[in-house]
Structures are given as C-alpha cells and as structure tokens.
Design a protein around this motif. Sequence first.
Motif, PDB file in Angstrom:
ATOM      1  N   UNK A 175      40.265  53.877  41.561  1.00 17.29           N
ATOM      2  CA  UNK A 175      39.868  53.336  40.266  1.00 17.29           C
ATOM      3  C   UNK A 175      40.645  54.018  39.155  1.00 17.29           C
ATOM      4  N   UNK A 176      40.989  53.258  38.134  1.00 21.16           N
ATOM      5  CA  UNK A 176      41.749  53.809  37.006  1.00 21.16           C
ATOM      6  C   UNK A 176      41.169  53.295  35.696  1.00 21.16           C
TER       7      UNK A 176
ATOM      8  N   UNK B 241      42.674  58.134  33.314  1.00 22.92           N
ATOM      9  CA  UNK B 241      42.127  58.874  34.439  1.00 22.92           C
ATOM     10  C   UNK B 241      42.142  57.971  35.669  1.00 22.92           C
ATOM     11  N   UNK B 242      42.403  58.573  36.816  1.00 24.10           N
ATOM     12  CA  UNK B 242      42.431  57.806  38.062  1.00 24.10           C
ATOM     13  C   UNK B 242      41.763  58.618  39.167  1.00 24.10           C
ATOM     14  N   UNK B 243      41.039  57.910  40.029  1.00 21.51           N
ATOM     15  CA  UNK B 243      40.354  58.536  41.163  1.00 21.51           C
ATOM     16  C   UNK B 243      40.731  57.772  42.431  1.00 21.51           C
ATOM     17  N   UNK B 244      41.130  58.498  43.464  1.00 20.05           N
ATOM     18  CA  UNK B 244      41.417  57.918  44.779  1.00 20.05           C
ATOM     19  C   UNK B 244      40.465  58.541  45.799  1.00 20.05           C
ATOM     20  N   UNK B 245      39.908  57.691  46.662  1.00 22.24           N
ATOM     21  CA  UNK B 245      38.966  58.187  47.670  1.00 22.24           C
ATOM     22  C   UNK B 245      39.126  57.406  48.972  1.00 22.24           C
ATOM     23  N   UNK B 246      39.120  58.143  50.080  1.00 22.29           N
ATOM     24  CA  UNK B 246      39.155  57.533  51.408  1.00 22.29           C
ATOM     25  C   UNK B 246      37.815  57.761  52.100  1.00 22.29           C
ATOM     26  N   UNK B 247      37.244  56.671  52.614  1.00 22.82           N
ATOM     27  CA  UNK B 247      35.976  56.741  53.329  1.00 22.82           C
ATOM     28  C   UNK B 247      36.234  56.463  54.807  1.00 22.82           C
ATOM     29  N   UNK B 248      36.144  57.501  55.609  1.00 22.55           N
ATOM     30  CA  UNK B 248      36.402  57.317  57.027  1.00 22.55           C
ATOM     31  C   UNK B 248      37.853  56.927  57.263  1.00 22.55           C
TER      32      UNK B 248
ATOM     33  N   UNK C 194      41.198  49.626  19.012  1.00 24.43           N
ATOM     34  CA  UNK C 194      40.727  50.264  20.249  1.00 24.43           C
ATOM     35  C   UNK C 194      41.003  49.364  21.457  1.00 24.43           C
ATOM     36  N   UNK C 195      41.698  49.926  22.449  1.00 18.91           N
ATOM     37  CA  UNK C 195      42.129  49.163  23.625  1.00 18.91           C
ATOM     38  C   UNK C 195      41.614  49.837  24.891  1.00 18.91           C
ATOM     39  N   UNK C 196      41.118  49.033  25.827  1.00 18.61           N
ATOM     40  CA  UNK C 196      40.636  49.554  27.106  1.00 18.61           C
ATOM     41  C   UNK C 196      41.259  48.756  28.246  1.00 18.61           C
ATOM     42  N   UNK C 197      41.626  49.465  29.301  1.00 16.13           N
ATOM     43  CA  UNK C 197      42.174  48.824  30.483  1.00 16.13           C
ATOM     44  C   UNK C 197      41.700  49.600  31.710  1.00 16.13           C
ATOM     45  N   UNK C 198      41.045  48.907  32.631  1.00 18.90           N
ATOM     46  CA  UNK C 198      40.588  49.596  33.838  1.00 18.90           C
ATOM     47  C   UNK C 198      40.610  48.639  35.030  1.00 18.90           C
TER      48      UNK C 198
END
Length: 211
Positions: free
Chosen positions: A53-54, A39-46, A78-82
């Motif tokens: 974040x991914x 999952x990935x989230x992109x956000x622009x502030x102003x 179990x593998x995690x990557x962020x």
Amino acid sequence: VAFAKAVLPQPTSLPGSIGLVDNAVDNTATGINQEVYSVRIDQTFGSKDQVWGRYSGLQYTQTGSGGFVGLSATSTYPTKNYGVSWVHTFNPTLVMQAQYGRNTVLTTSVDRFSKSGLNGVYGLSGTFANSYLNIGDLFPSLIVTGYWSGGELNNIGYASDLHQYKASVTKILGKHLIGWGAEWNESTRSGFTRGSSITFTSTPTGNLENT
C-alpha cells in the motif's frame, strides 16, 4: 467613484515619466508553501499472498495580490494519491492480482479585501452581494475596461476525483501464458464558484454627447 477613491492606490510617477500616470505599484509579496510526503508498506503473508500500500500527498498554498494593494489572493491545492495491491498465488501456474487506486485534487481560491463591510458602505443590494452559501458577503469584482479590475471571490472544487479498480489473472498452460482481467475507472469533477462582477465600458458609461 467613492469606492475607487477608498480602495485603489494613488497613481505613481514612474522613473522617466512626467507627472502622474495611470500606473500604481503593487509590492505585495507572493508566498508559496509546499509540503510533499509519501509512505509505502509491503507485506508478505505466508507463501501465497503479497500486499503493498502507498499513500502520497501534496499540500500547496500560494498567497499574493488579487490585483492591487489591499486585495489579497490565496489559493490552495491539497492533493492525495493512494493505492493498494494484492497478489495471490493459487499454485505455481495460476496467479491473481487485484488493485485499487484513488486520486483527489481539491482546489480553493479566495480573494478578499483587507477592508471589511464594503457592501454596506457603498450600498450594494444584499441579494446581489450577501447571498452566498456558508460564507456571507462577497464584494463583487468591479471591472473598468482598460484600467483596473478586482473583487472578492470564494471558489472550491475537485479538479480531480478518481477511483481506479483493476484485477487480472495469469495462467501458465504448458508453453503458453494466458492472461485476462478487467479495469474500471470512475472520474468526477465538482465545485462551487461564488462571486459576482460588474463591468464598466466606455460605451454605456461615457458621455452620450461624445458618441
């Protein structure tokens, strides 16, 4: 000998052979279950800040034979990557980026006999086979060189445990582009190996009159 008779499968006559031979058929199926997600989230502030974040993960489990029928083997990975990234624009000629990344790979391996209480049945010392942290008893791996081997184990550890920190700054001066930054990576590995083994070879266990 009593252990071998109780646990090991009977010799099997293979096609084309005459009589019983030193072989056994293990029809234990190998099972694999794998789940992958991201999952990935992109956000622009102003107008000056951008953040993304991914998060990615893998759940992998394999089951099968631990060497012969009645001894199962289960492995999980179990593998995690962020990671996260922040870009800040001070002005049209000055930009900063800060990043953080994390990666973990946890591995577990568990081999168990389908029959319980083997330690007590075959008289193994409790200090040798029952003194394992958090899991109780494990029947040791018996190794008969040139014939068969197998036993119980319980291993767990981090094959990868990584932190990554990174920051950079870019500056435009006239016709020149100047950049500088720093990066720090921290990697560790840790784990427990729980199990024991007993090896039988022809020299110490054979008939001395034949040596």
